[in-house]
Design a protein around this motif. Structure first.
Motif, short mmCIF file in Angstrom:
data_model
loop_
_atom_site.label_atom_id
_atom_site.label_comp_id
_atom_site.label_asym_id
_atom_site.label_seq_id
_atom_site.Cartn_x
_atom_site.Cartn_y
_atom_site.Cartn_z
N VAL A 1 0.88 -1.17 0.00
CA VAL A 1 0.00 0.00 0.00
C VAL A 1 0.91 1.22 0.00
CG1 VAL A 1 -0.17 0.15 2.53
CG2 VAL A 1 -1.99 1.11 1.12
N GLY A 2 0.50 2.29 -0.68
CA GLY A 2 1.38 3.44 -0.74
C GLY A 2 0.74 4.59 -1.50
N PRO A 3 1.52 5.63 -1.77
CA PRO A 3 1.00 6.79 -2.49
C PRO A 3 0.70 6.46 -3.95
CG PRO A 3 3.35 7.00 -2.16
CD PRO A 3 2.93 5.79 -1.39
N LYS A 4 -0.04 7.32 -4.60
CA LYS A 4 -0.45 7.10 -5.99
C LYS A 4 0.75 6.91 -6.91
CE LYS A 4 -4.13 9.19 -7.25
NZ LYS A 4 -5.15 10.19 -7.67
N ALA A 5 1.82 7.66 -6.66
CA ALA A 5 3.02 7.55 -7.50
C ALA A 5 3.64 6.16 -7.41
CB ALA A 5 4.05 8.60 -7.09
N PHE A 6 3.48 5.49 -6.28
CA PHE A 6 4.00 4.14 -6.09
C PHE A 6 3.26 3.16 -7.00
CE2 PHE A 6 3.56 0.20 -3.34
CZ PHE A 6 4.81 -0.31 -3.63
N TYR A 7 1.92 3.22 -7.01
CA TYR A 7 1.14 2.35 -7.89
C TYR A 7 1.46 2.64 -9.35
CZ TYR A 7 -1.71 2.17 -3.59
OH TYR A 7 -2.15 2.06 -2.29
N GLN A 8 1.60 3.93 -9.67
CA GLN A 8 1.87 4.31 -11.05
C GLN A 8 3.21 3.78 -11.51
OE1 GLN A 8 -0.51 6.01 -12.96
NE2 GLN A 8 0.84 5.27 -14.59
N ALA A 9 4.21 3.83 -10.61
CA ALA A 9 5.54 3.32 -10.96
C ALA A 9 5.48 1.83 -11.28
CB ALA A 9 6.51 3.58 -9.81
N LEU A 10 4.70 1.08 -10.51
CA LEU A 10 4.55 -0.35 -10.78
C LEU A 10 3.84 -0.59 -12.12
CD1 LEU A 10 3.56 -1.67 -7.23
CD2 LEU A 10 5.67 -2.17 -8.46
N ASN A 11 2.77 0.17 -12.36
CA ASN A 11 2.01 0.00 -13.60
C ASN A 11 2.83 0.38 -14.83
OD1 ASN A 11 -0.57 -1.11 -12.98
ND2 ASN A 11 -1.19 0.82 -12.06
N ASP A 12 3.74 1.34 -14.66
CA ASP A 12 4.53 1.81 -15.80
C ASP A 12 5.67 0.88 -16.16
OD1 ASP A 12 2.92 4.02 -16.04
OD2 ASP A 12 4.28 5.39 -15.01
N MET A 13 5.99 -0.06 -15.29
CA MET A 13 7.10 -0.97 -15.55
C MET A 13 6.75 -1.97 -16.65
SD MET A 13 8.51 -2.03 -11.78
CE MET A 13 9.40 -0.85 -10.75
N SER A 14 7.77 -2.44 -17.34
CA SER A 14 7.58 -3.54 -18.27
C SER A 14 7.26 -4.80 -17.48
CB SER A 14 8.84 -3.77 -19.10
OG SER A 14 9.90 -4.22 -18.26
N GLU A 15 6.67 -5.76 -18.15
CA GLU A 15 6.35 -7.03 -17.49
C GLU A 15 7.60 -7.67 -16.90
OE1 GLU A 15 4.25 -11.33 -18.63
OE2 GLU A 15 4.35 -9.71 -20.09
N GLU A 16 8.69 -7.62 -17.65
CA GLU A 16 9.94 -8.22 -17.20
C GLU A 16 10.45 -7.56 -15.93
OE1 GLU A 16 14.49 -9.10 -18.88
OE2 GLU A 16 13.06 -7.96 -20.08
N GLU A 17 10.39 -6.22 -15.90
CA GLU A 17 10.89 -5.51 -14.73
C GLU A 17 10.00 -5.77 -13.52
OE1 GLU A 17 12.61 -1.08 -13.58
OE2 GLU A 17 11.07 -1.25 -15.13
N ARG A 18 8.68 -5.80 -13.73
CA ARG A 18 7.77 -6.01 -12.60
C ARG A 18 7.95 -7.39 -11.98
NH1 ARG A 18 2.55 -5.74 -14.59
NH2 ARG A 18 3.14 -3.77 -15.55
N LYS A 19 8.43 -8.35 -12.76
CA LYS A 19 8.66 -9.70 -12.23
C LYS A 19 9.78 -9.73 -11.20
CE LYS A 19 6.81 -12.41 -16.06
NZ LYS A 19 7.11 -13.35 -17.18
N LEU A 20 10.58 -8.67 -11.14
CA LEU A 20 11.62 -8.59 -10.10
C LEU A 20 11.01 -8.46 -8.71
CD1 LEU A 20 14.09 -6.08 -11.82
CD2 LEU A 20 14.49 -8.52 -11.44
N PHE A 21 9.75 -8.01 -8.64
CA PHE A 21 9.08 -7.76 -7.37
C PHE A 21 8.10 -8.90 -7.09
CE2 PHE A 21 10.34 -3.83 -9.37
CZ PHE A 21 11.00 -3.15 -8.35
N GLY A 22 8.56 -9.89 -6.36
CA GLY A 22 7.74 -11.07 -6.09
C GLY A 22 6.77 -10.83 -4.96
N MET A 23 5.59 -11.43 -5.07
CA MET A 23 4.58 -11.35 -4.03
C MET A 23 4.16 -12.76 -3.65
SD MET A 23 4.20 -8.06 -3.56
CE MET A 23 2.69 -7.96 -2.57
N SER A 24 4.00 -12.98 -2.34
CA SER A 24 3.61 -14.31 -1.86
C SER A 24 2.84 -14.17 -0.56
CB SER A 24 4.85 -15.19 -1.69
OG SER A 24 4.46 -16.53 -1.46
N GLY A 25 2.52 -15.31 0.06
CA GLY A 25 1.77 -15.31 1.30
C GLY A 25 2.67 -15.14 2.52
N VAL A 26 2.06 -14.74 3.64
CA VAL A 26 2.84 -14.53 4.86
C VAL A 26 3.44 -15.83 5.37
CG1 VAL A 26 1.74 -12.42 5.67
CG2 VAL A 26 0.71 -14.63 6.22
N GLU A 27 2.82 -16.96 5.04
CA GLU A 27 3.38 -18.24 5.49
C GLU A 27 4.76 -18.49 4.88
OE1 GLU A 27 1.09 -19.21 1.74
OE2 GLU A 27 0.79 -17.95 3.51
#
Length: 743
Positions: free
Chosen positions: A439-465
């Motif tokens: 969660v973060g400011p609007k510019a944070f979401y925009q930065a993620l959306n503006d990334m290429s698919e390849e670059e966004r894959k650097l940021f992994g998301m998973s469960g707390v477990e």
């Protein structure tokens, strides 16, 4: 509903109709914390419960995001235009609006395991319904409470001609929740799993990507593409910046970092960027502060003060804007991979992610990571991670590169030499962070959306477990999380090293334990890790000033046997593996000097420290003025700013916000000074420099006695904050803020 899944609806009323018809009118609805809540679905479900008293609705969640409202007339004048601008298009939670107004429907109950700090202090119902649970146990407890409907906000996009969905901002508890719900269904229970798809949601990868049949019903269409909640950043005070500098010396290049949201998280990253981008200035600050002299041994063994050549890897339940700032500054760049042998080679310095050595196949065979006669499974492994280049195929012991065939039998030296022609250039599939929610400011979401698919894959998301603990993949996660520094925040530290982070002595919950215990436990389980708890040395002001370093406290979030490193603005207390007399001495050294004698006397009276012990002279000057004198001159260099990574607030709002906060502190800490100052304002003319601020609050043309009083109050607040005689309004500071924002 259990006979079909992945059905797309654009009618939320029809969706709720089906849920009630299938599950019944006794509904326990669970949804994740923060951004990932399906707002339109829960609003409609709550509306039905209000209309139909036969419905029994229990909502289990955490951290319900609310637009700031303000309580007093002055607060509303400040916050409402700000809220209308920043949160334009963001729907609100109807059940929370009713809850705050004391109008929550009698057949509805809300249980939360985490909330905004201090958000429920004055609400007995919320205090009574708080769920004291670790983040990793939230699903277990929701299931125990009878959860039978689950919903979340998701992102979506076309991949290879097929619509795929991403749990995006919140795979945290959602991956496990879906699994648990489907297990209940297999046992004959009636459950419903709902996804609300929003095209504005950044499509995140890692374990977050799922197919449509993950959900029973997906709400999708233009009406669900509403704006995302984007909380503005908190200002970073000079004391916060000093804590950030102290912590920055404990982070090893090539290591792992976890930081949280808020001012202290921004302060840490601001310090790390100063260390990396302006190391000469950073070293000057360290020298003047005495940090290197005081903590030379600790920093040499566990920390670092140089630039980040190898970079850091992020392992944090919260993927927040601070990590994005580290990524932009080329600090968050250490890639990890989902492979034990590859991580061993990387950690031993025998493999660099951006350069595959010619003997990599030899090394992997020697490690028994692959067979000397490559199997189909070995080939898949080698191509998945880019060790063998793209475009190859495997069949019957042969590797094909177009029309050319290569033997997969590496037991022959010639074949080993030949296969080197097929090596890739760099490893594939690396990640620079693994997070559980964002969660973060609007510019944070925009930065993620503006990334290429390849670059966004650097940021992994998973469960707390997976993110918050080691269980189930201990060897790999330990290799990935080398030299980890798990940085958390506490409210109060006792002289014996215990930490209170989530609750007051009287039992009232401030927030919740969240994932703190998990990271503390992980920090002690990993041999090269440290747990760093940040505690501001004091709270309040004037007659209400209190020390946050206390002899004892009536609540404990982290017990003393899990103590490690505690940091205040005045220094670093390394309290792990030390006897209690030394722990006490270390913590008194980083306490505010206005409270040190009292703390020492209490420790001596209890027999916990020798009677002849005296606080060393170098630790007796722990006053706010010292921090200000050290850091404020550096603001001319563009560092130690109140908003180091930009803000959605205007120049006027920054100045007004600080002034009104100062006024609030003054009213509780020194009411006599406030009353005297306000009285003096009534005998002064209105300064011209106050007009832009008064206009922002719609007080420039007062139409009542009350507005005239408020106008004088605002002028006094501005004067108390030294703004009326400065260039409007702190323009040099704000200009640098905006400059930092777009760099």
């Amino acid at each position: 509903m259990n006979e079909r899944s992945g059905i797309i609806y654009d009618d939320v009323k029809k969706c709720v109709d089906e849920v009630i018809q299938y599950v019944g009118k006794d509904i326990t609805f669970s949804m994740t914390l923060a951004l990932g809540k399906p707002i339109l679905f829960i609003n409609e479900l709550y509306r039905r419960a209000k209309e139909d008293p036969e419905i029994k609705l229990r909502i289990i969640t955490a951290l319900t995001l609310e637009k700031p409202k303000g309580h007093s007339d002055l607060e509303k004048r400040f916050l409402e235009p700000l809220s209308d601008r920043i949160f334009a298009g963001v729907p609100e939670f109807d059940f929370m609006l009713d809850f705050r107004a004391g109008k929550l429907s009698k057949n509805v109950e809300v249980l939360e395991f985490f909330c905004k700090a201090g958000g429920y202090l004055a609400f007995p119902e919320a205090q009574q319904n708080h769920l004291a649970t670790n983040y990793t146990h939230a699903n277990r407890d929701a299931m125990a409470l009878g959860a039978n409907v689950f919903g979340q906000l998701i992102g979506y996009r076309e991949i290879n001609g097929k619509t795929m969905y991403s749990m995006s901002c919140n795979p945290d508890v959602c991956l496990e929740a879906v699994k648990n719900m489907k297990e209940l269904r297999a046992k004959g229970k009636k459950v419903a799993i709902i996804g609300e798809a929003n095209k504005n949601m950044p499509f995140m990868y890692g374990d977050a990507v799922v197919e449509a049949d993950t959900y029973d019903i997906i709400l999708q269409g233009p009406k669900y593409d509403y704006e995302l909640f984007c909380p503005p950043k908190d200002p970073v005070a000079l004391a916060d910046h000093m804590i950030g500098i102290n912590v920055s010396t404990l982070i090893k290049d090539g290591g792992t970092i976890q930081v949280g949201i808020g001012a202290l998280g921004d302060a840490i990253v601001s310090g790390l960027i100063l260390r990396n981008d302006h190391n000469d200035l950073y070293q000057e600050v360290l020298a003047k502060s005495g940090l290197i002299k005081r903590y030379e041994k600790l920093i040499n063994e566990w920390g670092d003060t140089g630039v980040f050549e190898k970079g850091l890897y992020g392992s944090s339940e919260m993927f927040v804007d601070a990590f994005m700032q580290m990524y932009k500054s080329k600090i968050l760049k250490r890639k990890v991979f989902e492979s034990i042998p590859l991580m061993k080679l990387i950690n031993e310095g025998r493999l660099a992610p951006d350069s595959i050595p010619i003997d990599i196949i030899d090394q992997l065979i020697e490690m028994k990571a692959i067979h000397s006669k490559l199997t189909d499974e070995d080939f898949t492994f080698l191509t998945e991670f880019g060790i063998l280049k793209k475009g190859l195929s495997y069949e019957s012991g042969l590797i094909r590169d177009g029309e050319t065939k290569y033997s997969a039998d590496m037991s022959h030296e010639q074949n080993l030499l030949e296969i080197r022609k097929l090596l890739g250039k760099e490893l594939l599939g690396g990640q620079v962070i693994l997070g559980a929610f964002f969660v973060g400011p609007k510019a944070f979401y925009q930065a993620l959306n503006d990334m290429s698919e390849e670059e966004r894959k650097l940021f992994g998301m998973s469960g707390v477990e997976k993110v918050n603990q080691l269980y189930g993949g201990e060897e790999l996660r330990a290799l990935q999380r080398k030299d980890a520094r798990f940085v958390n925040t506490g409210m109060v530290a006792s002289l014996l090293g215990s930490i209170a982070s989530d609750q007051l002595e009287d039992g009232r919950v401030i927030s919740g334990i969240g994932g703190q215990y998990n990271f503390v436990a992980m920090g002690h389980a990993l041999p090269d890790a440290r747990v760093i708890i940040m505690v501001k040395s004091t709270k309040g002001s004037g007659k209400n000033l209190k020390s946050n370093i206390v002899f004892s406290y009536g609540h404990c979030s982290v017990p003393k046997h899990l103590r490690d490193i505690i940091v205040t603005e005045y220094g670093i207390a390394d309290v792990r593996s030390k006897p209690e007399k030394q722990v006490i001495a270390e913590l008194i050294n980083v306490a505010d000097s206005r409270f040190q004698k009292q703390l020492l006397d209490q420790a001596k009276k209890a027999g916990k420290i020798p009677l002849d012990y005296e606080i060393p002279e170098e630790y007796r000057n722990n006053y706010p003025e010292r921090i200000t004198a050290l850091l404020k001159p550096y603001q001319t260099h563009g560092v130690f700013q109140p908003f180091p990574f930009g803000t959605d607030l205007t120049e006027t709002e920054i100045a007004l916000g600080g002034s009104l906060k100062g006024l609030k502190r003054l009213s509780s800490g020194n009411p006599l000074k406030m009353a005297t100052g306000l009285l003096q304002e009534f005998f002064r003319s209105m300064p011209e420099s106050s007009y832009p601020y008064l206009e922002r609050l719609n007080l420039h043309n007062p139409s009542s006695i009350q507005e005239r009083v408020l106008r004088k109050l605002v002028v006094f607040a501005l004067r108390n904050n030294n703004l009326l005689n400065s260039t409007f309004p702190q323009k040099a500071v704000v200009n640098q803020v905006e400059k930092n924002r777009y760099l």
